[in-house]
Design an enzyme around this catalytic site. Sequence first.
Site, PDB file in Angstrom:
ATOM      1  N   THR A  29       0.841  -1.197   0.000  1.00 20.92           N
ATOM      2  CA  THR A  29       0.000   0.000   0.000  1.00 20.92           C
ATOM      3  C   THR A  29       0.872   1.240   0.000  1.00 20.92           C
ATOM      4  O   THR A  29       2.021   1.190   0.434  1.00 20.92           O
ATOM      5  CB  THR A  29      -0.881  -0.001   1.265  1.00 20.92           C
ATOM      6  OG1 THR A  29      -1.640  -1.202   1.313  1.00 20.92           O
ATOM      7  CG2 THR A  29      -1.829   1.186   1.309  1.00 20.92           C
TER       8      THR A  29
ATOM      9  N   GLY B 292       0.740  -1.260   5.179  1.00 19.71           N
ATOM     10  CA  GLY B 292       1.337  -2.571   5.404  1.00 19.71           C
ATOM     11  C   GLY B 292       0.368  -3.648   5.838  1.00 19.71           C
ATOM     12  O   GLY B 292       0.562  -4.260   6.901  1.00 19.71           O
ATOM     13  N   GLY B 293      -0.693  -3.921   5.061  1.00 18.78           N
ATOM     14  CA  GLY B 293      -1.576  -5.042   5.343  1.00 18.78           C
ATOM     15  C   GLY B 293      -2.132  -5.010   6.755  1.00 18.78           C
ATOM     16  O   GLY B 293      -2.658  -3.998   7.227  1.00 18.78           O
TER      17      GLY B 293
END
Length: 530
Positions: free
Chosen positions: A352, A433-434
């Site tokens: 992202t 980051g997820g």
Amino acid sequence: MDPLRYPYPSRRHVLMGPEGAVATSQPLAASAGLTMLQRGGSAVDAAVAMAAALVVVEPTSNGLGSDAFAIVSDGERLHGLNASGPSPAGLDPAPWFEAGRVPRRGWGPVTVPGAVAAWAELHARWGRLDWSELLAPAIRYAEEGFPVSPVTARAWARAARVYAEEDDAASAYFREVFFPGGRAPRPGERWRNPDLAASLRRIAEEGAAWLYRGGFAEALEAFARASGGAMRAGDLAAFAPEWVEPMRLDYAGLEVYELPPNGQGVAALLALAILRELPLAEQPREAVEAYHLQIEAMKLAFAETQAHVADPRSMRVEPRALLAPGLVRALAARVGDEALEAPESQLPAGGTVYLAAARGGASVSFIQSNYMGFGAGVAVPGTGAALQNRGAGFVADPAHPNAAAPGKRPYHTIIPGFLGQNGRPLGPFGLMGGFMQPQGHVQLVVNMTVYGMNPQAALDAPRWQVHESGEVWLEPGVPADVAQGLVERGHRVRVVPDPSAFGRGQVLLRRDGAWWAASEPRADGQAQVF
């Protein structure tokens, strides 16, 4: 000469701007935003210019095929924008349910891209500069090329190993564009994407309509029909971003804002709500108990959100019910001296980009993503644009609220954050980051409130992560006695030296009429002030 090796500590300082600021993970994108502020542009103008530039200079995480979310402050109140797209109307998830898994690449997980619609929606309300002016830096980087920055080059090399496994009609053009010669560009190597430059130029001339109802949509449908995809031009034409009310939680003197589902921002709010019930403030930051309490709160928050969060039309509880005082107290009561079993996520991690921009009293918290690196490994021929694989955020259980279905938005990992104080907007923050994202939000808020850190110190501090596997990952900067103490409490601990595993954040805060700006030391980017 290794651009990724720093044998001595490298320090960053908080920057202070009298009028405005920008911050993101790529210096070229930050410069694009600052240029718009210098030309008289608004915070939204700067944000759109940065978002467009990031499509070019950090393709390892985002592109024209991305989704996006935003929180905008007009100086008085906050406005939330959900620009996440649904799955195709023609999607058939039955094979996924039978196989017990959702595909991660190929046409299957491709959902309608919402990022460009978000740019247009924001610009229509708060933009000052011409649309073509905002996209000019991105067009130049794509057409003339740019030197690939070190951290991006490392992510690109990792992606090359993943996407090398794909070898079909749907991925051929994608590999030709992003892995010419079968490899990733090296740090400092100049990389160009002339097809993407042409696409950006069409958007600059025709607006977002070119992507959703014009040439891009037509090309996408033709390619999908030829290579087995369910996406159609009508799916794009039917899409529109949705304005939403941000959710709020008061924590240690600040107001923390996140967007409601289908994003996972409520996980950060729930973890902070649990921490309000626990004696965290009595602990030094680098104490075992301080880490333990935060980790346990995050585990419990994830268990709730991953059970319930989905497209709001499919949720069985109201989002605010996840912050109900009775539930929060019951969850906090489960925190003891020993580690709880962490829930194992059914959802994959992702890549992202996050950016923040401010001018005067207005500011923007903006995030866009292809999800897993380059996304689905599918790019529309002739456009230079990779498509996201957000459909991989669905689960393959037909009884789950987040079950895959046609025309449905999946659970989303990307979340913009915002802080307020005494009922007034204070500034944007975020960390990509997820599943690290809500955990990073929690750690940044705790660092700035409980431990009184300035924004840069809050970003610099060593981080932990409750990993999808159930392990607790720690950065090497976490003291050894803390790591050992967590093991003794029953946590499955792993020290992970890769800084990219712990997210990349940005913070802008309005203090005494000036903007304080901080940027992630684990990334290539920077903050710039005006």
